[in-house]
Design a protein around this motif. Sequence first.
Motif, PDB file in Angstrom:
ATOM      1  N   ARG A   1      26.680  22.897 -75.801  1.00  0.00           N
ATOM      2  CA  ARG A   1      27.152  22.241 -77.360  1.00  0.00           C
ATOM      3  C   ARG A   1      26.864  23.183 -78.302  1.00  0.00           C
ATOM      4  NH1 ARG A   1      25.178  17.467 -75.469  1.00  0.00           N
ATOM      5  NH2 ARG A   1      23.401  17.723 -76.709  1.00  0.00           N
ATOM      6  N   GLU A   2      25.600  23.986 -78.232  1.00  0.00           N
ATOM      7  CA  GLU A   2      25.254  24.886 -79.031  1.00  0.00           C
ATOM      8  C   GLU A   2      25.837  26.183 -79.039  1.00  0.00           C
ATOM      9  OE1 GLU A   2      20.859  27.416 -80.481  1.00  0.00           O
ATOM     10  OE2 GLU A   2      20.841  25.095 -79.466  1.00  0.00           O
TER      11      GLU A   2
ATOM     12  N   THR B   1      16.015  22.470 -68.188  1.00  0.00           N
ATOM     13  CA  THR B   1      16.568  23.047 -69.466  1.00  0.00           C
ATOM     14  C   THR B   1      17.976  21.992 -69.426  1.00  0.00           C
ATOM     15  OG1 THR B   1      16.149  25.464 -68.835  1.00  0.00           O
ATOM     16  CG2 THR B   1      18.082  25.055 -70.407  1.00  0.00           C
ATOM     17  N   ASP B   2      18.016  21.653 -70.778  1.00  0.00           N
ATOM     18  CA  ASP B   2      19.047  20.741 -70.995  1.00  0.00           C
ATOM     19  C   ASP B   2      20.355  21.555 -71.261  1.00  0.00           C
ATOM     20  OD1 ASP B   2      20.819  18.750 -71.843  1.00  0.00           O
ATOM     21  OD2 ASP B   2      19.824  18.330 -73.611  1.00  0.00           O
TER      22      ASP B   2
ATOM     23  N   ALA C   1      23.184  20.378 -73.764  1.00  0.00           N
ATOM     24  CA  ALA C   1      22.713  20.794 -75.144  1.00  0.00           C
ATOM     25  C   ALA C   1      22.955  22.245 -75.681  1.00  0.00           C
ATOM     26  CB  ALA C   1      21.252  20.178 -75.534  1.00  0.00           C
TER      27      ALA C   1
END
Length: 71
Positions: free
Chosen positions: A31-32, A24-25, A28
């Motif tokens: 950020r989301e 899992t990033d 990112a």
Amino acid sequence: MGRGRAKAKQTKVARELKYHSPNTDLAALQRELGGSGKSDQHFDDDYKEYVDDDDEDHAEDDPDTWARPTR
């Protein structure tokens, strides 16, 4: 005979998802979920003219379609 093969495949896929999760990033995701920092307050002002501030419930405006008919 086809159901057994399909069930075996579903079991295999479920087992792979359970025990072998993909990478899992997290950056990112952060950020989301963090958003852009903007406030959602401007939406309140845009729809202010449509808000009914009256606390009374107007039964004649929104009839209950599931209510039993009165005799």
